[in-house]
Design a protein around this motif. Structure first.
Motif, PDB file in Angstrom:
ATOM      1  N   ARG A  53      57.203  33.844  27.865  1.00 38.60           N
ATOM      2  CA  ARG A  53      57.362  35.269  27.381  1.00 38.60           C
ATOM      3  C   ARG A  53      58.790  35.954  27.434  1.00 38.60           C
ATOM      4  O   ARG A  53      59.400  35.380  28.418  1.00 38.60           O
ATOM      5  CB  ARG A  53      56.436  36.397  28.005  1.00 38.60           C
ATOM      6  CG  ARG A  53      56.789  37.777  27.391  1.00 38.60           C
ATOM      7  CD  ARG A  53      55.193  38.357  28.159  1.00 38.60           C
ATOM      8  NE  ARG A  53      55.499  39.901  27.825  1.00 38.60           N
ATOM      9  CZ  ARG A  53      54.726  40.946  28.334  1.00 38.60           C
ATOM     10  NH1 ARG A  53      54.378  40.587  29.558  1.00 38.60           N
ATOM     11  NH2 ARG A  53      55.006  42.078  27.834  1.00 38.60           N
ATOM     12  N   GLU A  54      59.446  36.381  26.465  1.00 29.60           N
ATOM     13  CA  GLU A  54      60.646  37.032  26.443  1.00 29.60           C
ATOM     14  C   GLU A  54      60.700  38.507  26.282  1.00 29.60           C
ATOM     15  O   GLU A  54      60.131  39.134  25.436  1.00 29.60           O
ATOM     16  CB  GLU A  54      61.560  36.234  25.738  1.00 29.60           C
ATOM     17  CG  GLU A  54      63.040  36.820  25.615  1.00 29.60           C
ATOM     18  CD  GLU A  54      64.132  35.902  24.969  1.00 29.60           C
ATOM     19  OE1 GLU A  54      65.125  36.245  24.852  1.00 29.60           O
ATOM     20  OE2 GLU A  54      63.547  34.608  24.658  1.00 29.60           O
ATOM     21  N   ILE A  55      61.172  39.349  27.109  1.00 34.50           N
ATOM     22  CA  ILE A  55      61.081  40.976  26.909  1.00 34.50           C
ATOM     23  C   ILE A  55      62.478  41.187  26.700  1.00 34.50           C
ATOM     24  O   ILE A  55      63.195  41.287  27.630  1.00 34.50           O
ATOM     25  CB  ILE A  55      60.185  41.448  28.379  1.00 34.50           C
ATOM     26  CG1 ILE A  55      59.076  40.590  28.603  1.00 34.50           C
ATOM     27  CG2 ILE A  55      60.279  42.965  28.079  1.00 34.50           C
ATOM     28  CD1 ILE A  55      58.541  40.875  29.876  1.00 34.50           C
ATOM     29  N   LEU A 101      50.266  36.906  32.750  1.00 33.99           N
ATOM     30  CA  LEU A 101      50.101  37.539  31.375  1.00 33.99           C
ATOM     31  C   LEU A 101      48.716  38.247  31.436  1.00 33.99           C
ATOM     32  O   LEU A 101      48.071  38.043  30.447  1.00 33.99           O
ATOM     33  CB  LEU A 101      50.346  36.541  30.417  1.00 33.99           C
ATOM     34  CG  LEU A 101      51.853  36.048  30.198  1.00 33.99           C
ATOM     35  CD1 LEU A 101      51.844  34.895  29.345  1.00 33.99           C
ATOM     36  CD2 LEU A 101      52.793  37.256  30.099  1.00 33.99           C
TER      37      LEU A 101
END
Length: 148
Positions: A53-55, A101
């Motif tokens: 995941r990239e935020i 997640l």
């Protein structure tokens, strides 16, 4: 019989020498093509694992990687999760991370980049201490110890 062994040994040495001389100029191309084969990949213990995941958060983004438990023969009971900060980073980073997640935060990190001090507040019993917290060419990286 002894002459046959000597002649075959000398012939084998000459063949090996010729093979080395022919292969040596092409070793760079050969190794580059071998590295591009689909089954060749960097061990996640070195790369930090696959990106899950990239935020994006303003001037920087937080990259959460897949937890790594890999060992030489089988998976280990302990491992780590790597979190990367990429971009233009402020002097103090304070973020809450959900590495698995599941929608619940697993740990909070407070990183003082100037003093190179990282503090963790665990919100999940599987989360341990900070293994590594270092500046990188792209920003900052932290590895957190995990229990399976």
């Amino acid at each position: 019989m002894k002459k046959i062994q000597i002649i075959s040994g000398v012939l084998w040495a000459v063949v090996c020498l010729m093979l080395i001389l022919f292969l040596f100029p092409g070793l760079n191309k050969l190794s580059a093509s071998a590295a591009n084969l689909p089954f060749m990949k960097i061990n996640p213990n070195y790369s930090g694992g696959e990106i899950v995941r990239e935020i994006p958060t303003g001037n920087y983004s937080i990259v959460i990687r897949k937890p790594v438990f890999s060992g030489l023969i089988h998976e280990r009971r302990t491992g780590f999760v790597q979190v990367d900060w990429k971009g233009t980073l402020p002097g103090q980073l304070i973020d809450t991370i959900d590495y698995d997640l599941d929608g619940k935060p697993d740990f909070s990190l407070s990183i003082n980049r100037d003093k190179r001090k990282t503090e963790i507040s665990s919100l999940n019993p599987k989360v341990g201490s900070v293994r590594v917290s270092v500046p990188t060419s792209y920003g900052w990286a932290v590895r957190i110890n995990l229990q399976k």
